[in-house]
Design a protein around this motif. Structure first.
Motif, mmCIF file in Angstrom:
data_model
loop_
_atom_site.group_PDB
_atom_site.id
_atom_site.type_symbol
_atom_site.label_atom_id
_atom_site.label_comp_id
_atom_site.label_asym_id
_atom_site.label_seq_id
_atom_site.Cartn_x
_atom_site.Cartn_y
_atom_site.Cartn_z
ATOM 1 N N ARG A 182 0.966 -1.057 -0.040
ATOM 2 C CA ARG A 182 0.030 0.048 -0.053
ATOM 3 C C ARG A 182 0.776 1.214 0.003
ATOM 4 N N GLY A 183 0.710 1.878 -1.046
ATOM 5 C CA GLY A 183 1.622 3.335 -1.149
ATOM 6 C C GLY A 183 0.924 4.399 -0.962
ATOM 7 N N THR A 184 1.258 5.161 0.220
ATOM 8 C CA THR A 184 0.447 6.495 0.613
ATOM 9 C C THR A 184 1.136 7.517 0.241
ATOM 10 N N MET A 185 0.533 8.268 -0.756
ATOM 11 C CA MET A 185 1.167 9.809 -1.002
ATOM 12 C C MET A 185 0.202 10.780 -0.307
ATOM 13 N N PRO A 186 0.368 11.382 0.693
ATOM 14 C CA PRO A 186 -0.670 12.419 1.325
ATOM 15 C C PRO A 186 -0.963 13.552 0.519
ATOM 16 N N PRO A 187 -2.372 13.863 0.658
ATOM 17 C CA PRO A 187 -2.600 15.205 -0.131
ATOM 18 C C PRO A 187 -2.076 16.404 0.325
ATOM 19 N N PHE A 188 -1.716 17.535 -0.343
ATOM 20 C CA PHE A 188 -1.246 18.644 -0.098
ATOM 21 C C PHE A 188 -1.980 19.770 -0.200
ATOM 22 N N GLN A 189 -3.502 19.685 -0.862
ATOM 23 C CA GLN A 189 -4.124 20.466 -1.056
ATOM 24 C C GLN A 189 -4.321 21.249 0.435
ATOM 25 N N VAL A 226 9.275 19.468 1.297
ATOM 26 C CA VAL A 226 8.621 18.547 1.949
ATOM 27 C C VAL A 226 8.291 17.434 1.382
ATOM 28 N N CYS A 227 8.849 17.065 0.155
ATOM 29 C CA CYS A 227 8.602 15.884 -0.602
ATOM 30 C C CYS A 227 9.843 14.937 -0.317
ATOM 31 N N SER A 228 10.827 15.644 -0.342
ATOM 32 C CA SER A 228 12.021 14.889 -0.173
ATOM 33 C C SER A 228 12.174 13.838 1.002
ATOM 34 N N ALA A 229 11.401 14.154 2.063
ATOM 35 C CA ALA A 229 11.171 13.008 3.187
ATOM 36 C C ALA A 229 11.072 11.831 2.698
ATOM 37 N N CYS A 230 10.157 11.532 1.665
ATOM 38 C CA CYS A 230 9.807 10.420 1.231
ATOM 39 C C CYS A 230 10.458 10.020 -0.081
ATOM 40 N N HIS A 231 10.599 11.169 -0.901
ATOM 41 C CA HIS A 231 10.966 10.835 -2.534
ATOM 42 C C HIS A 231 12.580 10.952 -2.589
ATOM 43 N N GLY A 232 13.121 11.489 -1.396
ATOM 44 C CA GLY A 232 14.502 11.371 -1.600
ATOM 45 C C GLY A 232 14.786 12.804 -2.011
ATOM 46 N N ALA A 243 7.793 4.930 -2.131
ATOM 47 C CA ALA A 243 7.563 6.323 -2.940
ATOM 48 C C ALA A 243 8.227 6.154 -4.113
ATOM 49 N N PRO A 244 7.585 6.507 -5.355
ATOM 50 C CA PRO A 244 8.246 6.321 -6.735
ATOM 51 C C PRO A 244 9.391 7.054 -6.947
ATOM 52 N N ASN A 245 10.028 6.706 -7.928
ATOM 53 C CA ASN A 245 11.232 7.556 -8.462
ATOM 54 C C ASN A 245 10.881 8.326 -9.334
ATOM 55 N N ARG A 250 8.167 7.302 -17.035
ATOM 56 C CA ARG A 250 7.125 6.451 -16.866
ATOM 57 C C ARG A 250 6.491 6.615 -15.517
ATOM 58 N N ARG A 251 5.322 7.352 -15.449
ATOM 59 C CA ARG A 251 4.642 7.480 -14.290
ATOM 60 C C ARG A 251 3.776 6.438 -13.935
ATOM 61 N N LEU A 252 3.423 6.274 -12.567
ATOM 62 C CA LEU A 252 2.415 5.259 -12.270
ATOM 63 C C LEU A 252 1.008 6.045 -12.620
ATOM 64 N N TYR A 253 0.674 6.916 -12.403
ATOM 65 C CA TYR A 253 -0.673 7.506 -12.731
ATOM 66 C C TYR A 253 -0.667 8.473 -14.098
ATOM 67 N N GLY A 254 0.277 8.318 -15.041
ATOM 68 C CA GLY A 254 0.178 9.206 -16.291
ATOM 69 C C GLY A 254 1.219 10.404 -15.956
ATOM 70 N N GLN A 262 -2.628 16.780 -9.741
ATOM 71 C CA GLN A 262 -3.718 16.100 -9.076
ATOM 72 C C GLN A 262 -3.379 15.427 -7.934
ATOM 73 N N THR A 263 -2.024 14.606 -8.337
ATOM 74 C CA THR A 263 -1.489 13.847 -7.173
ATOM 75 C C THR A 263 -1.037 14.469 -6.093
ATOM 76 N N ILE A 264 -0.378 15.533 -6.320
ATOM 77 C CA ILE A 264 0.159 16.591 -5.173
ATOM 78 C C ILE A 264 -1.083 16.931 -4.701
ATOM 79 N N ARG A 265 -1.979 17.533 -5.181
ATOM 80 C CA ARG A 265 -3.431 18.157 -4.351
ATOM 81 C C ARG A 265 -4.062 16.939 -3.688
ATOM 82 N N SER A 269 -3.113 6.560 -3.211
ATOM 83 C CA SER A 269 -3.251 5.354 -2.262
ATOM 84 C C SER A 269 -3.314 4.066 -3.147
ATOM 85 N N GLY A 270 -2.257 3.701 -3.841
ATOM 86 C CA GLY A 270 -2.141 2.584 -4.596
ATOM 87 C C GLY A 270 -2.254 0.945 -3.716
ATOM 88 N N VAL A 271 -3.073 0.288 -4.202
ATOM 89 C CA VAL A 271 -3.240 -0.827 -3.199
ATOM 90 C C VAL A 271 -2.876 -2.132 -4.002
#
Ligand code: HEC
Ligand code: HEC
Length: 308
Positions: A182-189, A226-232, A243-245, A250-254, A262-265, A269-271
């Motif tokens: 389960r990959g969880t990217m938090p919403p930042f909106q 803010v992002c580098s904590a997870c994405h490096g 956390a994706p490279n 080649r993106r997971l979601y396009g 949209q992903t950042i906002r 949560s990919g399962v």
């Protein structure tokens, strides 16, 4: 089958059979009133068509009689007449059980031969990857695609590249399958202003060399802490968190700017479902071997033979 349903089916069979048999026999002997001109007197299309009176052709009579005979023989030998089991005692259930047992007997020695081998060794064994691919198509293709190339609409990753969310070692692949991920990217909106999200999205695109506005990307770089904590720090991802490279296109979601925003906002949560309770361990090893072979095709040339 309960006595009621059995009796009901027998009743329907007898009723239908009697009606058709009656019509068949009656049709042979019924005397149709015939006019002097040899027709029945019925006319259609304003007299253009007149209905002749002919005997049924012999071939038709014989074929229909044959159908009745076959129907009776079938219902005598095979199940079909209510709960009557048929003279020869055949059942679909028994046949399936016999064929499964025969399959199992053929499969057991093959699987025993695989049991002692590592995933890497299995990945280089065409027979194992062939079986693995078949299992993959049955269980995984709905999300990952028949060739494992992923599906951006549900964030199912491409399993054939060397870019991994959770790691591409035999152990990591096996763990992904057995226990799911389960990959969880938090919403930042809300916590990041809208124009900053746009700048960040441009910066993310710049990491992979995708189309972006360089000036906005430069402005977004500072926010990336803010992002580098997870994405490096360099955006190369972190397999401990899935956390994706972000430096590969080649993106997971396009890969377009709008999807990234949209992903950042809204977050993501990919399962990946867990298979431990649904697949035998020997099957998981075969699937893992096929997945491993796809992304290591150059390392194990023999393994691609099983993957069309
Ligand atoms: C319901 C859809 C679905 C099915 C079915 C499914 N997966 Fe997944 N799988 C995913 C998603 C979504 C992810 C990404 C999880 C994440 O976001 O971290 C994933 C991740 C993975 C990963 C980790 C990839 C990486 O980059 O680390 C592997 C390996 C994998 N799946 C293999 C399989 C195999 C093998 C099967 C069949 C037994 C399977 N999946 C069935 C949706 C699915
Ligand atoms: C708590 C850890 C975490 C933080 C913080 C985080 N992310 Fe993520 N991010 C993830 C995970 C995990 C995923 C994968 C989601 C999935 O598997 O569905 C992801 C996915 C993404 C994706 C989608 C990538 C793709 O291939 O489609 C983008 C883009 C992204 N993050 C950008 C950002 C940006 C920009 C920030 C900072 C504002 C950020 N992330 C902060 C964990 C994080």
């Amino acid at each position: 089958m309960s006595t009621f349903w059995s009796a009901w089916i027998m009743f329907l069979v007898v009723l239908n059979f009697s009606i058709t048999l009656f019509l068949f026999v009656w049709g042979q002997f019924v005397a149709i009133p015939t006019q002097p001109d040899g027709t029945s007197g019925h006319v259609w299309a304003h007299g253009v068509l007149r209905e002749g009176v002919r005997r049924l052709p012999l071939w038709w009579v014989l074929m229909s009689a044959g159908m009745f005979a076959i129907g009776i023989v079938y219902l005598t030998l095979y199940p079909g007449f209510g709960s009557y089991k048929g003279l020869i005692g055949w059942s679909a259930h028994d046949q399936l059980a016999r064929e499964s047992a025969a399959n199992q007997a053929r499969l057991t020695p093959v699987l025993q031969g695989f049991a002692g081998r590592s995933i890497e060794q299995l990945a280089a064994t065409p027979e194992a990857t062939r079986m693995g691919h078949r299992l993959f198509v049955d269980n995984c293709a709905a999300c990952h695609g028949i060739q494992g190339r992923g599906n951006t609409s549900i964030g199912a990753p491409d399993l054939t590249d060397r870019d991994w969310l959770w790691g591409g070692s035999p152990e990591a692949i096996t763990a992904s399958i057995l226990d799911g991920r389960r990959g969880t990217m938090p919403p930042f909106q809300g916590s990041i202003a809208s124009q900053d999200i746009e700048r960040l999205a441009n910066y993310v695109q710049s990491l992979s060399g995708s189309p972006q506005s360089p000036s906005r990307a430069a402005e977004g770089k500072a926010q990336f802490t803010v992002c580098s904590a997870c994405h490096g720090v360099e955006g190369k991802g972190n397999p401990a968190l899935g956390a994706p490279n972000l430096t590969q296109p080649r993106r997971l979601y396009g890969g377009d700017l709008a999807t990234i925003q949209q992903t950042i906002r809204n977050g993501r949560s990919g399962v990946m479902p867990a298979w431990r309770s649904r697949l035998a361990e020997s099957d998981v090893r075969l699937i893992a071997a096929w997945v491993y072979a796809q992304s290591h095709a150059d390392a194990a040339p023999a393994a691609t033979a099983g993957a069309p």
